[in-house]
Design a protein around this motif. Structure first.
Motif, short mmCIF file in Angstrom:
data_model
loop_
_atom_site.label_atom_id
_atom_site.label_comp_id
_atom_site.label_asym_id
_atom_site.label_seq_id
_atom_site.Cartn_x
_atom_site.Cartn_y
_atom_site.Cartn_z
N PHE A 116 0.84 -1.20 0.00
CA PHE A 116 0.00 0.00 0.00
C PHE A 116 0.87 1.25 0.00
CE2 PHE A 116 -3.62 -2.64 1.57
CZ PHE A 116 -4.55 -2.23 0.62
N GLY A 117 2.02 1.18 0.68
CA GLY A 117 2.96 2.30 0.62
C GLY A 117 3.46 2.51 -0.79
N LEU A 118 3.74 1.41 -1.48
CA LEU A 118 4.15 1.49 -2.89
C LEU A 118 3.05 2.14 -3.73
CD1 LEU A 118 6.08 0.74 -5.22
CD2 LEU A 118 4.96 -1.50 -5.31
N LEU A 119 1.79 1.82 -3.40
CA LEU A 119 0.67 2.43 -4.11
C LEU A 119 0.67 3.95 -3.90
CD1 LEU A 119 -1.92 2.03 -5.78
CD2 LEU A 119 -3.17 1.72 -3.62
N ASN A 120 0.96 4.37 -2.68
CA ASN A 120 1.11 5.81 -2.43
C ASN A 120 2.17 6.41 -3.35
OD1 ASN A 120 -0.78 6.21 -0.35
ND2 ASN A 120 0.67 5.58 1.23
N GLY A 121 3.29 5.70 -3.46
CA GLY A 121 4.37 6.16 -4.32
C GLY A 121 3.97 6.25 -5.78
N LEU A 122 3.17 5.29 -6.22
CA LEU A 122 2.69 5.31 -7.61
C LEU A 122 1.75 6.48 -7.85
CD1 LEU A 122 2.08 1.49 -8.18
CD2 LEU A 122 3.86 2.90 -9.23
#
Length: 325
Positions: A116-122
């Motif tokens: 989900f953190g990666l999703l924030n980054g995306l």
């Protein structure tokens, strides 16, 4: 010579956060004289236990803010991690393989939070959303996801192998404090000694110049938001282990405020380009001691929220004044 240089660098960093150290020292002295039992081992353990999760999350927040971003979703990601773990180790599928269920409960929820953190980054790098908007999505939806997973029900458990992460006391020291110190040390090393750490500061200092110099700006941002998610996931596991229960409505509540306040008080520029890891550590300790002092003097806990907000305002004002000077 390298070891000497390392100690000199540490002393230089401590000098940069001397204001935070002095404030912390003043709070310690005040409570030592005017708060009964403050110097007891029990009081020390209580304060360290309560601040450990804030510091863990704040380490990830420090990296995110150093790139010029912010992560409002940390509390919600803690909740998601916190509700997933009991579902795993209490699952009938692991009734005869409890050790496997515990192992997966330590790994999978943290990886989900990291995803989900990666999703924030995306959202930030691909959709070009402002970080405050990008992470606001999961700030709102993340806790909703956690509530949906459990239908809003409290999950209680008594599994010593899992609760050790929150209740264990190796050598008389709370386990989460040991874990917190390791995470702080690793974060400090990353910022000070690695190419990635220098890239984080370069991106926050001048993103355009960093890109022109060959730094993969988008990749750096994806990593810092992922790391923030992973650390939030770990903090979520600690919180439910301490309580021996998981409540999607409460786990990680207001953690984003605590983490941002710790970073701001610690001297990391909220505009990016700087990462005071040791400052964040001291900032979190200051916030915890202020809360403890207020409670010890009979001030309602709700007042601590006002104090934290005021701390952020003052810290930002001081940062802006230093930059103008």
């Amino acid at each position: 010579m390298r070891g000497s240089s390392g100690w000199q660098g540490l002393l230089a960093d401590l000098k940069q956060v001397r204001a935070s150290i002095l404030i912390l020292a003043a709070l310690l002295i005040f409570n030592a004289f005017f708060t009964p039992y403050f110097l007891s081992v029990q009081t020390l353990n209580v304060n360290l236990t309560q601040v450990a999760t804030i510091i863990i999350v704040a380490m990830g927040m420090t990296l995110v803010i150093a790139t010029g971003g912010v992560d409002l979703s940390v509390g919600s990601l803690m909740a998601i991690s916190g509700v997933l773990a009991p579902l795993i180790f209490l699952s009938p599928a692991f009734a005869n393989l409890q050790w496997l269920g515990i192992l997966l409960a330590f790994i999978l929820p943290v990886l989900v939070a990291g995803a989900f953190g990666l999703l924030n980054g995306l959202f930030v790098t691909r959709l070009k959303l402002q970080p405050i908007v990008a992470t606001l999505v999961l700030y709102i939806a993340g806790r909703g996801i956690a509530q949906v997973i459990t239908n809003g029900q409290l999950q209680s458990f008594s599994t010593p192998a899992f609760t050790y992460i929150g209740l264990g006391r190796p050598f008389g020291i709370p386990f989460q404090v040991i874990l917190m110190l390791i995470i702080v040390a690793v974060t400090y090393w990353v910022v000070k000694r690695t190419v990635f750490g220098r890239s984080v500061l370069a991106v926050g200092g001048n993103e355009t110049a960093a890109g022109l110099s060959g730094i993969p700006v988008s990749k750096v941002k994806l990593w810092v938001y992922s790391i923030s998610g992973l650390l939030s996931g770990i903090a979520g596991l600690i919180v439910i282990a301490i309580n021996s229960s998981s409540d999607a409505n409460q786990v990680g509540q207001n953690m984003e405020l605590d983490a941002i306040a710790a970073v701001a008080v610690g001297g990391t520029l909220l505009s990016g380009g700087k990462a005071q890891v040791l400052g964040t550590l001291f900032g979190a300790l200051i916030i915890q001691l202020i809360r403890f002092t207020l409670l010890a003097k009979g001030v309602p806990d709700a007042a601590a929220l006002v104090v934290k907000a005021a701390i952020i305002v003052v810290a930002v004002a001081l940062q802006q004044r230093r930059r103008r000077e």
